[in-house]
Design a protein around this motif. Structure first.
Motif, PDB file in Angstrom:
ATOM      1  N   UNK A  47       0.879  -1.174   0.000  1.00 55.29           N
ATOM      2  CA  UNK A  47       0.000   0.000   0.000  1.00 55.29           C
ATOM      3  C   UNK A  47       0.915   1.221   0.000  1.00 55.29           C
ATOM      4  N   UNK A  48       1.035   1.868  -1.183  1.00 53.07           N
ATOM      5  CA  UNK A  48       2.110   2.826  -1.382  1.00 53.07           C
ATOM      6  C   UNK A  48       1.675   4.279  -1.304  1.00 53.07           C
ATOM      7  N   UNK A  49       2.602   5.104  -0.802  1.00 53.89           N
ATOM      8  CA  UNK A  49       2.462   6.564  -0.810  1.00 53.89           C
ATOM      9  C   UNK A  49       3.853   7.160  -1.000  1.00 53.89           C
ATOM     10  N   UNK A  50       3.885   8.429  -1.380  1.00 50.18           N
ATOM     11  CA  UNK A  50       5.149   9.155  -1.494  1.00 50.18           C
ATOM     12  C   UNK A  50       5.852   9.137  -0.129  1.00 50.18           C
ATOM     13  N   UNK A  51       7.018   8.491  -0.079  1.00 49.99           N
ATOM     14  CA  UNK A  51       7.720   8.329   1.201  1.00 49.99           C
ATOM     15  C   UNK A  51       8.216   9.657   1.761  1.00 49.99           C
ATOM     16  N   UNK A  52       8.296  10.677   0.908  1.00 48.83           N
ATOM     17  CA  UNK A  52       8.812  11.966   1.384  1.00 48.83           C
ATOM     18  C   UNK A  52       7.695  12.907   1.818  1.00 48.83           C
ATOM     19  N   UNK A  77      13.587   2.740  -6.994  1.00 49.32           N
ATOM     20  CA  UNK A  77      13.551   2.330  -8.399  1.00 49.32           C
ATOM     21  C   UNK A  77      14.752   1.467  -8.762  1.00 49.32           C
ATOM     22  N   UNK A  78      15.889   1.786  -8.164  1.00 44.72           N
ATOM     23  CA  UNK A  78      17.097   1.000  -8.469  1.00 44.72           C
ATOM     24  C   UNK A  78      18.127   1.060  -7.347  1.00 44.72           C
ATOM     25  N   UNK A  79      19.037   0.075  -7.380  1.00 42.98           N
ATOM     26  CA  UNK A  79      19.979  -0.059  -6.271  1.00 42.98           C
ATOM     27  C   UNK A  79      20.924   1.139  -6.161  1.00 42.98           C
ATOM     28  N   UNK A  80      21.134   1.850  -7.267  1.00 43.04           N
ATOM     29  CA  UNK A  80      22.038   3.005  -7.201  1.00 43.04           C
ATOM     30  C   UNK A  80      21.463   4.141  -6.343  1.00 43.04           C
ATOM     31  N   UNK A  81      20.179   4.056  -6.000  1.00 43.92           N
ATOM     32  CA  UNK A  81      19.570   5.105  -5.160  1.00 43.92           C
ATOM     33  C   UNK A  81      19.809   4.875  -3.665  1.00 43.92           C
ATOM     34  N   UNK A  82      20.470   3.766  -3.359  1.00 47.58           N
ATOM     35  CA  UNK A  82      20.663   3.387  -1.957  1.00 47.58           C
ATOM     36  C   UNK A  82      21.171   4.542  -1.097  1.00 47.58           C
ATOM     37  N   UNK A  83      22.228   5.227  -1.550  1.00 50.95           N
ATOM     38  CA  UNK A  83      22.807   6.266  -0.693  1.00 50.95           C
ATOM     39  C   UNK A  83      22.080   7.607  -0.779  1.00 50.95           C
ATOM     40  N   UNK A  84      20.978   7.658  -1.560  1.00 49.34           N
ATOM     41  CA  UNK A  84      20.155   8.874  -1.524  1.00 49.34           C
ATOM     42  C   UNK A  84      19.400   8.965  -0.199  1.00 49.34           C
ATOM     43  N   UNK A  85      19.011   7.788   0.319  1.00 48.70           N
ATOM     44  CA  UNK A  85      18.130   7.773   1.498  1.00 48.70           C
ATOM     45  C   UNK A  85      18.777   7.157   2.734  1.00 48.70           C
ATOM     46  N   UNK A  86      19.874   6.411   2.528  1.00 48.00           N
ATOM     47  CA  UNK A  86      20.574   5.799   3.656  1.00 48.00           C
ATOM     48  C   UNK A  86      21.923   6.469   3.820  1.00 48.00           C
ATOM     49  N   UNK A  87      22.326   6.627   5.076  1.00 51.39           N
ATOM     50  CA  UNK A  87      23.578   7.309   5.418  1.00 51.39           C
ATOM     51  C   UNK A  87      24.755   6.357   5.208  1.00 51.39           C
ATOM     52  N   UNK A 108      18.035  -2.798   6.303  1.00 50.77           N
ATOM     53  CA  UNK A 108      17.846  -1.740   7.302  1.00 50.77           C
ATOM     54  C   UNK A 108      19.186  -1.038   7.491  1.00 50.77           C
ATOM     55  N   UNK A 109      19.177   0.277   7.230  1.00 51.13           N
ATOM     56  CA  UNK A 109      20.415   1.062   7.243  1.00 51.13           C
ATOM     57  C   UNK A 109      20.190   2.362   8.001  1.00 51.13           C
ATOM     58  N   UNK A 110      21.258   3.071   8.309  1.00 56.70           N
ATOM     59  CA  UNK A 110      21.106   4.378   8.962  1.00 56.70           C
ATOM     60  C   UNK A 110      20.327   5.309   8.036  1.00 56.70           C
ATOM     61  N   UNK A 111      19.403   6.047   8.610  1.00 54.90           N
ATOM     62  CA  UNK A 111      18.473   6.862   7.821  1.00 54.90           C
ATOM     63  C   UNK A 111      19.017   8.266   7.540  1.00 54.90           C
ATOM     64  N   UNK A 112      18.808   8.731   6.315  1.00 50.74           N
ATOM     65  CA  UNK A 112      19.098  10.145   6.027  1.00 50.74           C
ATOM     66  C   UNK A 112      17.896  10.979   6.440  1.00 50.74           C
ATOM     67  N   UNK A 113      18.123  12.224   6.796  1.00 49.83           N
ATOM     68  CA  UNK A 113      17.041  13.015   7.404  1.00 49.83           C
ATOM     69  C   UNK A 113      15.924  13.361   6.417  1.00 49.83           C
ATOM     70  N   UNK A 114      16.164  13.226   5.126  1.00 49.00           N
ATOM     71  CA  UNK A 114      15.087  13.525   4.178  1.00 49.00           C
ATOM     72  C   UNK A 114      13.956  12.495   4.244  1.00 49.00           C
ATOM     73  N   UNK A 115      14.212  11.336   4.841  1.00 51.72           N
ATOM     74  CA  UNK A 115      13.125  10.365   5.087  1.00 51.72           C
ATOM     75  C   UNK A 115      12.423  10.799   6.370  1.00 51.72           C
ATOM     76  N   UNK A 116      11.127  11.135   6.283  1.00 49.97           N
ATOM     77  CA  UNK A 116      10.439  11.645   7.480  1.00 49.97           C
ATOM     78  C   UNK A 116      10.419  10.621   8.624  1.00 49.97           C
ATOM     79  N   UNK A 117      10.400  11.154   9.848  1.00 47.13           N
ATOM     80  CA  UNK A 117      10.353  10.317  11.053  1.00 47.13           C
ATOM     81  C   UNK A 117       9.252   9.274  10.988  1.00 47.13           C
ATOM     82  N   UNK A 118       8.089   9.685  10.483  1.00 46.22           N
ATOM     83  CA  UNK A 118       6.919   8.817  10.521  1.00 46.22           C
ATOM     84  C   UNK A 118       7.150   7.517   9.733  1.00 46.22           C
TER      85      UNK A 118
END
Ligand code: TXA
Ligand code: MG
Length: 341
Positions: A47-52, A77-87, A108-118
């Motif tokens: 059940x998908x929504x915009x994660x940001x 979308x692809x594995x190259x996006x990994x470090x966009x959202x994970x620290x 499960x990786x350290x989260x970048x702050x652009x991913x909301x807390x929720x």
């Protein structure tokens, strides 16, 4: 298997409607506007929504009746996006992503702050994966944000493996269901925590632990207990039907039967691994794989439980499968489905 009609045994196809179909433009427009779209994946429907978009993500929790302390998986979308959202993901994370994605492995990786807390229930980590379904990958390639998506079922219930499962339970509450046929794996992804010193499996799933251990060349720890805070997918009562479900191994069904009254016995339904019990009416039994194939059994498991639950079964007796490879994840789901809510 759709070709020979056998799939109808477990999973009927869904007629198209305004809120169900294969219209990617419509799905993109809904997601951009903060709406909810059920998406097909190889594991289960999400059940998908915009994660940001915090509000959009909050509405996922409302629709599912899911407690906000249970974090969501972010789909890329692809594995190259990994470090966009994970620290700073480790080299191991990149290697795993490159090898297993798209596929049923969540990291499960350290989260970048652009991913909301929720999304992460306030944890400092984020769970990410690239799902392996052509239509959902197409959808992900058309948007410039990742998708937060739990399984598309009311909290605690069995996960959906086809669009009709989603439509029946959540159809009225969501904007669109993207039709994608039956999920070919049928069990949720394996959740691997890479945020600590060494990798830990938090949930068994579509990639067997043996395969991960072979790839990493070492034994992997498991934390599968129900006590782990922030990970209710590991709660004992999860993936559970409305009726009661009991499990047994091998010949132990005989002992179960001894404990039943004649009317309980005549009303009982049975889920079997590879063949029917000779002493029970055939139409009260569902067989997961006649060739004793664990992949096929995994694919059919949730549909089998739903089929019997929807029939109004009072009690289901399910045979455990061999405890190896995917069989461990199947047995894990069966065990969790036994706990009455
Ligand atoms: O196959 C799947 O994983 C499906 C498809 C749609 O991708 N999704 C799925 O989502 O099963 P859900 O929400 O039903 O299960 C996600 C699991 C939960 O057990 C949750 O606790 C755990 O992943 N999880 C998510 N984020 C986490 C985090 N930051 N740390 C630990 N566990 C996390
Ligand atoms: Mg779930």
């Amino acid at each position: 298997m759709t070709e020979n009609g056998k799939r109808d045994y477990f999973c009927g196809m869904n007629p198209s409607s305004d809120t169900l179909g294969t219209d990617l433009d419509k799905a993109v427009a809904i997601l951009r506007a903060g709406g909810l779209v059920a998406i097909p994946t190889e594991t289960v429907y999400g059940l998908a929504a915009n994660a940001l978009d915090e509000d959009a993500v909050l509405s996922i929790f409302q629709v599912k009746n899911r407690p906000t302390f249970d974090p969501l998986i972010v789909h890329l979308a692809q594995s190259t996006q990994l470090d966009l959202y994970a620290e700073v993901p480790s080299e191991t994370a990149f290697r795993l992503a490159e090898h297993f994605w798209p596929g049923p492995l969540t990291l499960v990786l350290k989260r970048k702050s652009m991913i909301p807390d929720v999304v992460s229930a306030g944890l400092d980590t984020v769970a990410v994966r690239v799902p392996n379904h052509p239509r959902t990958l197409d959808l992900l390639s058309r948007i410039d944000f990742p998708l937060a998506a739990p399984s598309a079922n009311p909290f605690g219930y069995v996960s959906p493996t086809c669009s009709s499962h989603v439509q029946r339970q959540l159809g009225e509450k969501i904007d669109y269901i993207l039709e994608g046929g039956e999920s070919i794996i049928g069990l949720e992804s394996t959740v691997l925590d890479l945020s600590g010193q060494s990798p830990v499996i938090l949930r068994r799933g579509g990639i067997p632990e043996e395969e991960l251990e072979e790839f990493l060349g070492k034994h992997i720890q498991k934390t599968l207990s129900s006590s782990r805070p922030g990970a209710p997918g590991m709660l004992h009562s999860h993936y559970a039907p409305r009726c009661s479900l009991h499990t047994y191994t091998g010949d132990a069904w005989r002992n179960l039967v001894l404990g039943l009254t004649p009317s309980q016995f005549s009303e009982a339904y049975w889920i079997r691994f590879s063949h029917e019990l000779a002493d029970v009416e055939k139409d009260r039994q569902l067989v997961l794989s006649r060739t004793a194939d664990l992949s096929e059994a995994a694919r059919n498991l949730f549909s089998a439980i739903r089929t019997l639950d929807d029939k109004g079964a009072v009690a289901i007796y399910a045979e455990k499968v061999p405890d190896t490879g995917l069989g461990r994840a199947i047995n894990d789901r069966l065990t969790r489905a036994t706990s009455k809510k």
